[in-house]
Design an enzyme around this catalytic site. Structure first.
Site, PDB file in Angstrom:
ATOM      1  N   ASP A  12       0.835  -1.200   0.000  1.00 11.74           N
ATOM      2  CA  ASP A  12       0.000   0.000   0.000  1.00 11.74           C
ATOM      3  C   ASP A  12       0.874   1.255   0.000  1.00 11.74           C
ATOM      4  OD1 ASP A  12      -2.297   1.525   0.145  1.00 11.74           O
ATOM      5  OD2 ASP A  12      -3.050   0.605   1.984  1.00 11.74           O
ATOM      6  N   ASP A  46     -10.722   2.039  -3.220  1.00 11.77           N
ATOM      7  CA  ASP A  46     -11.269   1.882  -1.871  1.00 11.77           C
ATOM      8  C   ASP A  46     -12.785   1.992  -1.896  1.00 11.77           C
ATOM      9  OD1 ASP A  46      -8.966   1.371  -0.564  1.00 11.77           O
ATOM     10  OD2 ASP A  46      -8.775   3.311   0.410  1.00 11.77           O
TER      11      ASP A  46
END
Ligand code: DGJ
Length: 698
Positions: A450, A519
């Site tokens: 990430d 997301d």
């Protein structure tokens, strides 16, 4: 031979297209043709010899392959340098060329006065109708040269009768990536770019220029850049209707001090041409990525479960085991523990940088949980965010100067975190060692990498060259770290995430097989996001979870169908799913396992755009055209509009002569019949359908 050479003219041919350039009478390297492949070598047009006109020199009107800052021309150059004596004018002259192999050509140029050498590299990807280009500058003088711009390529479009090209590009933001916009390309320079040190979701490094093309027909010139940092695409319509596209590193805040005997090489730019519309352009890129870019292009991705939306930072062995048990029963094959597992990581305000298991949550390390997951028949994966550090971490307390910062300015925190300077060798070594240890000591086969903070205050005090080299050296450092870890742990599948789809590019996909797309896991938004993503990247790289987002309004089967259009994952809180929901999940996972080879490896056809229609459809066809799967989605259409009938959906990609059956329809028909007359799929609002299509003869 895909490359034809002569002393002054070069032709690069792919299966269906061609690209040519040559030296004109003034010795300028001049673009000549980019479009259909022509029958004979003699068919390709000769370089043009424009004449001086009013205030502009001949070179202003010459479609130079790689124009630099010189002479009486005012178009956007591909390169700009300043020599040690202050001269800001680079005049490159042709020296010679070399065929490196049957697919790779080098054109060598040199400045007319200074020992600065420029090599233009071309590689032909015959099967994919793609040309790859990059450039190298070499300083053979005794003094440094400042490079202020060095793009990878300038692509020249065929001259047009007017401003008749349309530019399609993508923009977005966190939780809303990959919106497509198609707009007329008018006079001037249209710029899309990243200035964030990552690829970004504000803009995507991809362009398509067309002249009235549709999804299925019409001329499209398209391209992208294999780079995961700052980039720029500048599409220019200059006077007299010349259309050209620069693509490469962003020159904003960029300069590179090219030292004596050093060279600087750009990342590759890829571009292609098709007469068959946007869908064909995407399929060429999909095949190219699957076959040549990603490390494990031939493996089917496992159905995964990810704990983030269920547990956020509250992970421990018991909670993860409880989720894992349910996931395994539903048919999940890979269990991924997301954020929250490492030293003092209870919220987003601490822990980043300290990559060992939290002593309270995992007193005996990760081994117990991993064994449990493995005993349930699943592989184990883990989340990391290696480029980041929280000020509240052991790492930051020990090395506060490892972060990107200016000493006289605030260290602006975003999500309570700062960025480690990946350009530094000590930072690279630390991350390699920390992650290597984790992978050596634990049976981990999947890593989600990430990156949640974009750069601010981009200072680098002890930089060996110009501190502005950070924009490039950071990404090179990232590639070095990721590449080293990948080589040491070849079986690991890596996923690239930057708060969702912020790092989805052809550069990172040399290390990562997958991208965490967004997301935003709400399924109707996801339809739009997935359509944009599919413009340049294939479905097997697109991780898509089924979650509880808007579960009151979006049926579980609909949510599954959306995620089954990519690499299926589940991210909902399974502890809260009742028995019937778990059964729906298990059944969808079972079905996905039957069709995933078509979705992940097949040809994708966008039948009806979700960004344009509330009733949309997408289809995948196996390469041998024997099997296909079609997904249709109806979001919301007011009753009075749809009361009559939804339009038919026209499948694509079938063998016109073969007979196919489509689930739910009682008789086989030819591929041609299905494609010409379409299928009726009757859906109510918020309903979806998956239709399997099978060839039955011949
Ligand atoms: C951002 C990612 O996009 C999410 O999927 C999740 O991994 C969080 N970070 C964890 O902090």
């Amino acid at each position: 031979m895909p490359i034809h050479t002569s002393p002054t003219y070069w032709i690069l041919e792919t299966r269906n297209t061609a690209y040519s350039f040559g030296l004109n009478d003034s010795g300028l390297l001049t673009h000549c043709h980019w479009g259909a492949r022509l029958p004979f070598v003699a068919d390709y047009p000769a370089p043009i010899n424009p004449v001086y006109w009013a205030a502009d020199g001949a070179s202003h009107f010459t479609p130079e392959e790689f124009p630099s800052n010189n002479g009486a021309k005012y178009i956007d150059p591909a390169l700009k340098v300043t020599f040690a004596d202050g001269v800001r004018d680079a005049v490159f002259e042709f020296v010679d060329f070399a065929l490196v192999d049957s697919f790779t050509l080098e054109i060598r140029l040199k400045d007319s006065y200074y020992p600065l050498h420029l090599t233009l590299h071309y590689r032909v990807h015959e099967e994919y109708d793609l040309i790859e280009r990059w450039a190298t500058l070499e300083n053979r003088s005794a003094e440094p040269i400042q490079v202020e711009r060095l793009f990878s390529a300038k692509w020249t479009l065929p001259p047009s009768g007017g401003d008749d090209y349309f530019l399609t590009h993508m923009f977005g933001h966190h939780v809303d990536e990959f919106h497509m916009v198609r707009e007329p390309l008018t006079k001037g320079v249209k710029v899309i770019e990243s200035k964030r040190i990552i690829t970004s979701f504000q803009h995507t490094p991809w362009f398509a220029l067309d002249r009235n093309a549709s999804e299925d027909a019409g001329e499209v010139w398209f391209g992208t850049l294999a780079w995961s940092g700052n980039w720029k695409i500048a599409a220019e319509v200059a006077d007299y209707h010349s259309t050209r596209v620069n693509i490469g590193w962003n020159d904003w805040d960029f300069t590179w001090r090219l030292q004596p005997n050093q060279s600087l090489q750009t990342p590759p730019a890829l571009a292609g041409y098709t007469p068959s519309g946007f869908g064909a352009a995407s399929r060429l890129l999909h095949d190219y990525v699957r076959d040549t870019v990603i490390p494990h292009g031939k493996i089917l991705h496992k159905v995964l479960y990810n704990s983030w939306e269920a547990t956020t930072f509250n992970v421990d062995e018991a909670s993860q085991s409880a989720l894992a048990e349910i996931a395994a029963k539903m048919g999940v094959e890979l269990f991924v523990m997301d954020d929250g597992w490492f030293h003092k990581r209870n919220l987003d305000n601490a822990g980043l940088g300290d990559w060992w298991p939290d002593e309270i949550k995992f007193p005996n390390g990760l081994g117990g949980l991993i064994q449990k997951v493995n005993a349930l028949g699943m592989d184990f994966g883990l989340w990391v965010e290696p480029e980041m550090v929280n000020p509240d971490s052991d790492l930051y307390r020990a090395h506060p100067d490892w972060v990107i910062h200016f000493p006289t300015r605030a260290r602006t925190e975003m999500r309570n975190q700062l960025i480690l300077n990946m350009a530094r060798a000590d930072v690279q070594d630390y991350i390699i060692e920390a992650l290597d240890k984790l992978l050596r000591e634990n049976n981990i086969t999947f890593i989600k990498w990430d990156m949640n903070r974009h750069v601010t205050e981009p200072g680098w005090q002890d930089a060996p060259g110009d501190p502005r080299e950070i924009w490039v050296r950071y990404v090179e450092g990232l590639y070095h770290v990721w590449g080293t870890l990948r080589e040491r742990h070849l079986r690991v599948i890596w996923q690239s995430c930057a708060s969702g789809g912020g790092r989805a590019d052809f550069g990172i996909l040399r290390f990562a097989d997958q991208v965490w797309t967004s997301d935003n896991t709400e399924a109707t938004s996801r339809l739009n996001i997935q359509e944009g993503y599919s413009q340049y990247l294939p479905a097997n790289t697109m991780e898509a979870w089924v979650t509880d987002a808007d579960a009151e309004n979006v049926p579980l089967e609909f949510r599954f169908h959306v995620s089954m259009c990519g690499s299926l994952g589940v991210g909902g809180n399974l502890l809260e799913w009742d028995q019937s929901e778990r059964q729906v999940g298990a059944e969808c996972i079972r079905q996905y396992k039957e069709i995933r080879h078509i979705v992940q490896f097949g040809d994708q056809y966008r039948l009806r755009s979700p960004q344009k229609n509330p009733f949309s459809a997408v289809q995948y066809v196996s390469k041998d055209r024997s099997e296909s799967v079609l997904f249709a989605f109806r979001v919301h259409i007011p009753d009075f509009v749809s009361v009559v009938k939804l339009p038919p959906i026209y499948p694509r990609g079938l063998d016109p002569e073969a007979l196919y059956v489509i689930e739910g329809f009682d008789r086989p028909r030819s591929g041609k019949a299905w494609m010409e007359t379409g299928v009726d799929v009757n859906l109510k609002n918020m309903q979806s359908k998956m239709l399997r299509i099978r060839k039955v003869a011949p």
